[in-house]
Design an enzyme around this catalytic site. Structure first.
Site, mmCIF file in Angstrom:
data_model
loop_
_atom_site.group_PDB
_atom_site.id
_atom_site.type_symbol
_atom_site.label_atom_id
_atom_site.label_comp_id
_atom_site.label_asym_id
_atom_site.label_seq_id
_atom_site.Cartn_x
_atom_site.Cartn_y
_atom_site.Cartn_z
ATOM 1 N N CYS A 88 2.164 -0.032 -5.208
ATOM 2 C CA CYS A 88 3.551 -0.002 -4.722
ATOM 3 C C CYS A 88 4.560 0.168 -5.851
ATOM 4 O O CYS A 88 5.422 1.058 -5.815
ATOM 5 C CB CYS A 88 3.855 -1.243 -3.884
ATOM 6 S SG CYS A 88 3.785 -2.809 -4.789
ATOM 7 N N HIS B 79 5.644 -6.788 -3.290
ATOM 8 C CA HIS B 79 5.634 -5.419 -2.775
ATOM 9 C C HIS B 79 7.035 -4.821 -2.922
ATOM 10 O O HIS B 79 8.035 -5.550 -2.915
ATOM 11 C CB HIS B 79 5.198 -5.402 -1.306
ATOM 12 C CG HIS B 79 4.919 -4.036 -0.758
ATOM 13 N ND1 HIS B 79 3.976 -3.192 -1.286
ATOM 14 C CD2 HIS B 79 5.472 -3.366 0.297
ATOM 15 C CE1 HIS B 79 3.951 -2.075 -0.590
ATOM 16 N NE2 HIS B 79 4.856 -2.144 0.374
ATOM 17 N N HIS C 223 7.005 3.730 0.932
ATOM 18 C CA HIS C 223 6.277 2.814 0.047
ATOM 19 C C HIS C 223 4.805 3.200 -0.001
ATOM 20 O O HIS C 223 4.337 4.028 0.788
ATOM 21 C CB HIS C 223 6.450 1.365 0.516
ATOM 22 C CG HIS C 223 5.913 1.101 1.894
ATOM 23 N ND1 HIS C 223 5.159 -0.007 2.208
ATOM 24 C CD2 HIS C 223 6.014 1.802 3.061
ATOM 25 C CE1 HIS C 223 4.837 -0.004 3.491
ATOM 26 N NE2 HIS C 223 5.347 1.096 4.024
#
Length: 326
Positions: A203, A263, A275
C-alpha cells in the site's frame, strides 16, 4: 565424567555459534557508497535470502553502504535501511558516487521494458527496466539512447520508454490530477509485501512508486507517511478532502492507546480511493456504490494533504534536492 560431557557440549555450541555468526568486515573508503545495478533490488531484514523483504530500491538509485558481512547493509534516499546481496550493487568511493550523480541520466518512464546490446529490439536483451530506473546517458541513435549501468555495462534503450532526466523533469507536473493519472496507470498491478516498483507494490509502496514517477520522494511506510504535511480529520460527508490527499486506515485510538496506521491510499473524490490491497484498484466509502469497501471504511482514521509541503519538510522532497542524489 558429567563435567567433561558438559564442557564438550559447551565447546560444540561455541564452535557452531562461531560458524553461523556473520563476520562484520570494515568498509574501505572505496565502498562506503553505492548505486543499484538491477531494475529492482530487494532489501531484506537480515543478510540472507530466507529473511523477510522490507523494501526495494531501483536501478541507478544512489545509496550509502553501512556495513558488509558478505551482504551489504545499505541506506536508501528515504533513509530506510536493509540488507542486499552483493551482486545487485556497485560499491563506490565518494568520488565515483559523486561522478555518477553528476552524470546526465536517462530515466525510464514506462512501467516495464528492456535494454538491448544493440539499437535494435531484436538484439540480445541486457536487462529489464521499470519506471523510475536511471541509467547514465552515453549517446543517441535514431530510435534509441545509448546508456551505461553503474557497473559499466552498456546497452541501448528505446526512446519510446525513456527520456533524458532534464527533459523529463521539465515535462513533469506535480499537481493532483497528474499524480492521480499515474496512479490509475497502475491499476491491476499485484500487491507485493515491501514492493515499491511496477512489478508489485504494497500500500505505501504504491504511494511511493506513483510519487517517485513524479520525482518525489516520500517516507517509505504508511505509519511514516501519515505524519507529514497537513493532518485532516475527515468530515462525515468527506467535503473537506481533495483529490490527491492521502487517506489512512488502521486501528482507531482508544483511551489507552493512540491510533495505529497500517494502510494508505489516494483519495480520488466522490468518496472513492485508489489503493493496493490484493492488487491496485478503486474502492468506495459509499455503501450505495458497487465497489463499497466496508472493511476499510470501518478502519478509516484520517487524511493528509502533502503536495504543498514538498521540499518544505524533512523526508518529503524531490531528487534534485535529496542529499543522496547530490
Amino acid at each position: 565424567m558429567k563435567k567433561n560431557i558438559f564442557f564438550i557440549y559447551l565447546l560444540s555450541w561455541l564452535v557452531a555459534l562461531g560458524a553461523n555468526a556473520q563476520e562484520i568486515r570494515p568498509l574501505s573508503t572505496d565502498s562506503a557508497y553505492g548505486v543499484v545495478n538491477v531494475s529492482v533490488c530487494n532489501l531484506r531484514e537480515e543478510g540472507k535470502f530466507t529473511s523477510g523483504m522490507s523494501t526495494q530500491a531501483l536501478l541507478g538509485m544512489p545509496v550509502k553502504v553501512l556495513q558488509y558481512t558478505g551482504w551489504y547493509e545499505i541506506q536508501t534516499p528515504d533513509d530506510y535501511t536493509g540488507w542486499i546481496h552483493r551482486m545487485v550493487i556497485s560499491p563506490m568511493s565518494k568520488e565515483k558516487y559523486d561522478a555518477w550523480n553528476r552524470s546526465e541520466k536517462i530515466v525510464v518512464t514506462s512501467h516495464y521494458g528492456f535494454t538491448y546490446e544493440k539499437p535494435d529490439q531484436e538484439s540480445q536483451t541486457v536487462s529489464d527496466v521499470v519506471a523510475g530506473n536511471r541509467l547514465k546517458w552515453e549517446g543517441s541513435s535514431k530510435y534509441f539512447y545509448k546508456v551505461s549501468y553503474p557497473d559499466g555495462r552498456q546497452a541501448y534503450i528505446s526512446k519510446s520508454i525513456a527520456k533524458p532526466e532534464k527533459e523529463w523533469r521539465a515535462s513533469l507536473r506535480k499537481d493532483e490530477n497528474s499524480i492521480l493519472r499515474t496512479a490509475y496507470s497502475m491499476m491491476g498491478i499485484p500487491y507485493l509485501w515491501a514492493g515499491t516498483s511496477s512489478k508489485g507494490v504494497d500500500c505505501s509502496g504504491f504511494v511511493r512508486t506513483v510519487l517517485f514517477m513524479h520525482d518525489i520522494i516520500i517516507p517509505r511506510d504508511a505509519s511514516q507517511q501519515a505524519y507529514i504535511g497537513q493532518h485532516l480529520d475527515i468530515a462525515a460527508d468527506f467535503s473537506n478532502l481533495q483529490p490527491g490527499d492521502l487517506v489512512f486506515f488502521g486501528r482507531k485510538a482508544t483511551a489507552d492507546a493512540k491510533e495505529s496506521v497500517s494502510h494508505v491510499g489516494f483519495y480520488l473524490g466522490d468518496q472513492k480511493f485508489i489503493h493496493a490491497l490484493g492488487d491496485v484498484h478503486i474502492s468506495s466509502f459509499n455503501p450505495t456504490d458497487a465497489n463499497y469497501d466496508a472493511f476499510n471504511t470501518g478502519r478509516l482514521l484520517f487524511a493528509v494533504r502533502f503536495l504543498p509541503y514538498i521540499n518544505k519538510e524533512k523526508g518529503l522532497n524531490t531528487t534534485d534536492l535529496n542529499p543522496y542524489y547530490n
